[in-house]
Design a protein around this motif. Structure first.
Motif, mmCIF file in Angstrom:
data_model
loop_
_atom_site.group_PDB
_atom_site.id
_atom_site.type_symbol
_atom_site.label_atom_id
_atom_site.label_comp_id
_atom_site.label_asym_id
_atom_site.label_seq_id
_atom_site.Cartn_x
_atom_site.Cartn_y
_atom_site.Cartn_z
ATOM 1 N N GLY A 74 -15.514 1.941 100.831
ATOM 2 C CA GLY A 74 -16.976 2.283 101.332
ATOM 3 C C GLY A 74 -17.293 1.523 102.645
ATOM 4 O O GLY A 74 -18.013 2.504 103.295
ATOM 5 N N LEU A 115 -19.047 12.232 95.337
ATOM 6 C CA LEU A 115 -18.684 10.843 95.722
ATOM 7 C C LEU A 115 -17.317 10.654 95.317
ATOM 8 O O LEU A 115 -16.695 9.874 96.055
ATOM 9 N N PRO A 143 -25.036 5.681 98.728
ATOM 10 C CA PRO A 143 -24.663 5.899 97.178
ATOM 11 C C PRO A 143 -25.669 5.992 96.045
ATOM 12 O O PRO A 143 -25.697 6.588 95.260
ATOM 13 N N THR A 155 -14.833 9.126 97.733
ATOM 14 C CA THR A 155 -14.347 7.961 97.718
ATOM 15 C C THR A 155 -12.716 7.943 97.508
ATOM 16 O O THR A 155 -11.898 7.247 98.157
ATOM 17 N N THR A 189 -25.257 3.612 104.994
ATOM 18 C CA THR A 189 -23.977 3.974 104.294
ATOM 19 C C THR A 189 -23.925 3.227 103.228
ATOM 20 O O THR A 189 -23.169 3.863 102.117
ATOM 21 N N LEU A 190 -23.911 1.712 103.063
ATOM 22 C CA LEU A 190 -23.607 0.943 101.808
ATOM 23 C C LEU A 190 -24.780 1.021 100.649
ATOM 24 O O LEU A 190 -24.227 0.765 99.640
ATOM 25 N N ASN A 203 -13.927 -1.419 98.221
ATOM 26 C CA ASN A 203 -14.974 -1.936 99.136
ATOM 27 C C ASN A 203 -14.387 -1.723 100.658
ATOM 28 O O ASN A 203 -15.273 -1.094 101.373
ATOM 29 N N GLY A 209 -16.320 4.511 105.082
ATOM 30 C CA GLY A 209 -17.503 5.247 105.328
ATOM 31 C C GLY A 209 -18.463 4.930 106.358
ATOM 32 O O GLY A 209 -18.924 5.709 107.149
ATOM 33 N N TRP A 210 -18.696 3.827 106.622
ATOM 34 C CA TRP A 210 -19.584 3.329 107.617
ATOM 35 C C TRP A 210 -18.930 3.380 108.996
ATOM 36 O O TRP A 210 -19.598 3.661 109.963
#
Lengths: 368, 160
Positions: free
Chosen positions: A24, A251, A64, A255, A59-60, A21, A27-28
């Motif tokens: 993720g 991805l 994805p 990640t 982004t979240l 998380n 990324g934002w």
């Protein structure tokens, strides 16, 4: 027995959940942070019923979904099997390294002591280096399997760079290990709970400042981000080793990179910034060096420690993102020169100086 | 025991793949897998230090350099050619098996494994053994490596 297995499974799940998380969310943070630095607005296109949430929706949720529904392209002359294996190899080491990093002290629930660390092994730091050394394969194999000149060049660059900086990284940690005299990360964190001269927390940064600089530089180089992003180098190699990757496989590479940032941040925190230690917080509450105590219940102390660890890790993730959007890229010969001719000799010197310091300290303490 | 059988089968299969793959890169990847499984075997034998060093040195460093060299040279140029003296090679292998056979047959496996001493496999004990009773072989090995490094540098200098 069942409860023990359940506790370990719960800890493993919690750690994986948090790391993925955080990756993720990073990324934002990277998109919005870079926008902040470059005076742009950043991701704001996708929205749910008019709610864009500062690009969070973008982004979240939207990204994805986009990645997972895109076509999975395998180059027709590439190697199908290795092309699929490579992203897994890139993601796997980044996720398993977290198993030995302690995120808190001992939690006592109903008389049962739970060490807040997934696996307590006596060679913790070596395990991390072993897993980090495996992370090269994702890049090298992915680059080769793509059957593309640009990706092959990126893969060769990546392999050379990561092998080179691994050595500087290992040698820089050696000084820390000599000071604390253990390879166990939980023990290293406990040893940082003392005070130097009665008031300064005995964190690794104060005992080994040179090692911190070397380690952090090498760790950034290992994550292959600017200023060390030569394996990708958009302006020269299009996208380097993952130029032929799309959809979910890309991805996974992505990640993996963010999970590596989290791991690097956690390692810097553990080795040099006291891990879960909060200055002056003992097992039963705060004991300030200039007098005054504040007793706290056990659960509050543990929560404070876990929270402190999380805050420190997030801080170092942010520092890495800040670096990436501040510095220009090195030239490849500069990367190699920095690794072999500057970091390596300084790290060796640091080991020698630390050894002399420890021996002199022992002599002084042995004197009657 | 089940764990050992699974790991042994995986190790042997990946070692066989190293030999029987036509593609050099596939062979190298299979070799990495074989080394990794051997490392896990060490872990099950209560020797985590050796296991981790196996991953760190062989799987993580030496094999990366293998792959690096394979990628720098053109793998197509390394396609296995029909080697004329493969009969000679198999004869040599058979001879080796023949020579090793008596030693293998005369070895009696102990029924009960000797119990490991306290602290077995720990970094402390390993360090004390290396720098205590085995300090001379250890230093000679390091000098040997140094000679190899200097030799490589000398060879590289001559080229330019």
């Amino acid at each position: 027995m069942m409860i023990d297995i359940g506790i370990i499974a719960a800890k493993a799940f919690l750690v994986l959940f948090m790391v993925l998380n955080l990756a993720g969310v990073l990324g934002w943070i990277e998109r919005k942070g870079s926008a902040l630095i470059q005076d742009r607005i950043g991701a704001n296109r996708a929205s749910i019923f008019g709610f864009a949430g500062m690009g969070l929706v973008n982004t979240l949720i939207a990204d994805p979904i986009k990645f997972l529904t895109k076509e999975d392209f395998i180059p027709p002359k590439g190697d199908r099997f290795l092309h699929t294996l490579a992203p897994c190899l890139a993601l796997f080491p980044a996720l398993v390294t977290f198993a030995v990093i302690p995120f808190g002290d001992v939690l006592v629930v109903a008389g049962r002591e739970i060490v807040l660390q997934v696996a307590n092994v006596n060679i913790g730091i070596l395990y991390i280096f072993a897993m980090a050394s495996l992370s090269v394969y994702g890049i090298v194999i992915g680059a080769w399997a793509s059957n593309n000149k640009f990706s092959l060049l990126g893969g060769v660059r990546g392999a050379a760079q990561m092998v080179s900086y691994e050595i500087a990284m290992g040698l820089s940690v050696l000084g820390v290990l000599m000071i604390f005299g253990t390879l166990e990360l939980q023990e290293i964190v406990r040893a940082q709970g003392g005070l130097l001269g009665g008031w300064l927390p005995a964190w690794g940064i104060f005992l080994q400042p040179v090692a911190f600089l070397l380690f952090f530089t090498a760790a950034v180089a290992e994550t292959k981000r600017i200023p060390f992003d030569l394996p990708e180098g958009e302006s020269e190699l299009v996208a380097g080793y993952h130029v032929e990757y799309s959809g979910a496989k890309f991805l996974m590479f992505f990640t993996g990179e963010f999970a590596e940032i989290v791991t690097a941040g956690a390692l810097v925190t553990t080795l040099f910034f006291g891990g879960w230690q909060v200055p002056y917080l003992m097992r039963d509450g705060f004991h300030l060096p200039w007098g005054g105590t504040l007793l706290l219940p056990h659960l509050v102390v543990v929560l404070l420690q876990v929270g402190a660890f999380a805050v420190k890790v997030i801080f170092f993730c942010w520092v890495q993102i800040l670096l990436r959007w501040t510095l220009p890229r090195f030239r490849y010969d500069q990367v190699m020169r920095l690794g072999w001719k500057m970091l390596l000799p300084v790290a060796l010197l640091n080991v020698v100086v630390t050894a002399v310091w420890i021996v002199l300290g022992e002599r002084a303490s042995l004197r009657p | 025991m089940t764990l050992f059988i699974i790991l042994a089968v995986l190790t042997v299969v990946s070692s066989l793949l190293v030999i029987f793959q036509r593609n050099v890169v596939h062979s190298a990847v299979a070799l990495v897998a074989a080394l990794f499984f051997i490392a896990v075997l060490f872990l099950t034998l209560d020797a985590p230090m050796i296991g981790i060093l196996q991953v760190l040195v062989y799987a993580g460093a030496i094999m990366v350099l293998f792959l690096f060299v394979i990628m720098l040279l053109n793998p197509a140029a390394l396609e296995p050619r029909q080697i004329p003296w493969w009969t000679l090679g198999s004869a040599a292998a058979l001879l080796l098996v023949f020579l090793l056979m008596p030693a293998l047959l005369n070895t009696v496996a102990p029924r009960q494994a000797a119990p490991a001493g306290p602290g077995f496999g720990s970094p402390e004990l390993l360090g004390q053994t290396l720098f205590g009773s085995f300090v001379l072989p250890f230093e000679i090995a390091s000098v040997l490596l140094l000679v190899a490094i200097i030799g490589a540098v000398v060879l590289a200098k001559k080229e330019s």
